[in-house]
Enzyme design. Structure first.
Site, PDB file in Angstrom:
ATOM      1  N   SER A  75      -1.259   9.188  -2.104  1.00  0.00           N
ATOM      2  CA  SER A  75      -0.370  10.041  -2.069  1.00  0.00           C
ATOM      3  C   SER A  75       0.505  10.318  -3.040  1.00  0.00           C
ATOM      4  O   SER A  75       1.153  11.224  -3.349  1.00  0.00           O
ATOM      5  CB  SER A  75       0.543   9.915  -0.607  1.00  0.00           C
ATOM      6  OG  SER A  75      -0.221   9.925   0.325  1.00  0.00           O
ATOM      7  N   THR A 128       5.255  11.163  -1.391  1.00  0.00           N
ATOM      8  CA  THR A 128       4.917  12.596  -1.444  1.00  0.00           C
ATOM      9  C   THR A 128       6.675  13.331  -1.715  1.00  0.00           C
ATOM     10  O   THR A 128       6.569  14.072  -2.702  1.00  0.00           O
ATOM     11  CB  THR A 128       4.517  13.215  -0.321  1.00  0.00           C
ATOM     12  OG1 THR A 128       3.465  12.640   0.139  1.00  0.00           O
ATOM     13  CG2 THR A 128       4.405  14.757  -0.232  1.00  0.00           C
ATOM     14  N   ASP A 248      -0.473  11.505   8.378  1.00  0.00           N
ATOM     15  CA  ASP A 248      -1.367  10.603   7.642  1.00  0.00           C
ATOM     16  C   ASP A 248      -1.352   9.099   8.391  1.00  0.00           C
ATOM     17  O   ASP A 248      -2.549   8.485   8.342  1.00  0.00           O
ATOM     18  CB  ASP A 248      -0.844  10.341   6.209  1.00  0.00           C
ATOM     19  CG  ASP A 248      -1.347   9.108   5.322  1.00  0.00           C
ATOM     20  OD1 ASP A 248      -2.434   9.249   5.010  1.00  0.00           O
ATOM     21  OD2 ASP A 248      -0.752   8.132   5.083  1.00  0.00           O
ATOM     22  N   HIS A 291      -4.182  15.167   0.849  1.00  0.00           N
ATOM     23  CA  HIS A 291      -5.509  14.640   0.985  1.00  0.00           C
ATOM     24  C   HIS A 291      -5.878  14.402   2.455  1.00  0.00           C
ATOM     25  O   HIS A 291      -4.894  14.711   3.154  1.00  0.00           O
ATOM     26  CB  HIS A 291      -5.861  13.111   0.368  1.00  0.00           C
ATOM     27  CG  HIS A 291      -4.715  12.292   0.918  1.00  0.00           C
ATOM     28  ND1 HIS A 291      -4.647  11.683   2.257  1.00  0.00           N
ATOM     29  CD2 HIS A 291      -3.541  11.886   0.634  1.00  0.00           C
ATOM     30  CE1 HIS A 291      -3.706  10.996   2.366  1.00  0.00           C
ATOM     31  NE2 HIS A 291      -3.152  10.893   1.433  1.00  0.00           N
TER      32      HIS A 291
END
Ligand SMILES: [Zn+2]
Length: 357
Positions: A75, A128, A248, A291
């Site tokens: 990330s 992030t 995630d 992702h």
């Protein structure tokens, strides 16, 4: 006379249309950490194919997520690509592999007199959100990242992360003094956030680390509050990043039910953003992921397709990230201007260019 009025109305509508095409006053950038096309497909399926907020996108694109030193990104590298428009190595935050600091979307927005905001379900020092203000060789330098957050140009920050403030400054009280000195009001719960007038910049730390799993309407409420604060604070436009951080983690845990819960929370925030874009007419909403996590596959319970459906299974290929492309959903002003298959860094560079026009 009536004809003239109609003609004038027509000309006026053309002028408004031209303006709408060229003027992106606000950007709301929503990032589902670990949200793959399969996560979105799972929500459509679970919603019995009734239109979801993703189905309402006005335009779509795809992005390739690999980093400079790994075909499967983390990330930090993907966050850096999305935030700054430059790819880097895994674990690096806001820096090139040789240690050069990068300029983020928020830096450009601030330079242009726009207001800036970050919202996360996890701590604000996480990869992030960190990619939008921090420059450091490792995403794990949480104390450095905390200092960089205090010194940042972010106007409204909502998320977790108080634990790192206490560790860096010795106590909550000292952290608050530091924040006040930097022009921030420290807020520790949603009720106070909803009541604040935002006379100072806002640092809302709603958890020691994560704001909490099963975050429900938190992300949507935080998004609405950030937009309210921006509107009350001025009319220069804003750039806001909203992260659905825990999708995630549920992918890492190969937990489909928990991923659906976090996806649902993220989708509620997208709805708030899209509704605002529809009302304001000058807001671009960009929804993507950094992702995919888990290598989620949606497979038939019985591979004999001569039969009618025998049930669906969610299967996971990994407890890590995967190298699949991830989707980009676009809504509102300028939605038509992001197209095709692109690098994650290209999307980041494009957003910086769009607010620089
Ligand atoms: Zn992950």
């Amino acid at each position: 006379m009536r004809k003239l009025t109609l003609l004038l109305l027509f000309v006026a509508s053309l002028a408004t249309e031209a303006l709408a095409q060229h003027e992106i006053k606000n950007i709301i950038f929503l990032i589902g950490d670990g949200m793959g096309l399969s996560s979105v497909s799972m929500m459509q399926l679970e919603n019995h194919y009734e239109p979801t907020i993703f189905d309402r996108a006005e335009n779509i694109a795809l992005q390739k997520t690999y980093s400079l030193d790994n075909r499967v990104t983390d990330s930090a590298a993907s966050g850096t690509a999305l935030a700054t428009g430059t790819k880097t190595n895994n674990t690096m935050l806001g820096q090139t592999p040789d240690g050069k600091d990068l300029v983020s979307l928020m830096d450009i927005a601030h330079e242009r007199g726009m207001q800036t905001g970050l919202i996360a379900t996890t701590y604000l020092q996480h990869a992030t959100p960190g990619a939008f203000y921090a420059c450091t060789e490792s995403r794990h330098n949480y104390l450095t990242i905390t200092e960089q957050l205090v010194a940042s140009t972010i106007d409204v920050a909502i998320g977790g992360g108080m634990a790192f403030f206490e560790e860096q400054y010795g106590s909550k009280e000292v952290a608050e003094v530091k924040l006040n000195k930097a022009g921030y009001e420290l807020i520790e719960d949603m009720e106070t956030l909803k009541a604040t007038k935002g006379d100072r910049r806002v640092m809302a730390l709603l958890g020691a680390k994560e704001v909490g799993e099963n975050s429900g309407s938190y992300l949507a409420e935080a998004t609405a509050e950030a937009i309210r604060l921006f509107e009350e604070r001025g009319d220069e436009g804003f750039a806001l990043m909203v992260e659905g951080s825990l999708i995630d983690g549920m992918g890492h845990g190969n937990d489909a039910k928990a991923m659906q819960r976090e996806m649902d929370s993220f989708m509620q925030a997208i709805e708030v953003a899209v509704e605002y874009a529809e009302e304001s007419g000058d807001t671009l909403v960009v929804v993507t992921a950094d992702h995919e996590t888990g290598g989620l596959a949606i497979v038939s319970g019985n591979a004999d397709f001569n039969l009618s459906e025998q049930g669906i299974e969610y299967r996971w290929a990994t407890d890590g990230h995967s190298g699949q492309m991830v989707p980009i959903y676009l809504y509102g002003a300028g939605a038509e201007r992001i197209n095709g298959i692109m690098e994650n860094a290209e999307l980041g560079a494009k957003l910086k260019a769009l607010i620089s026009e």
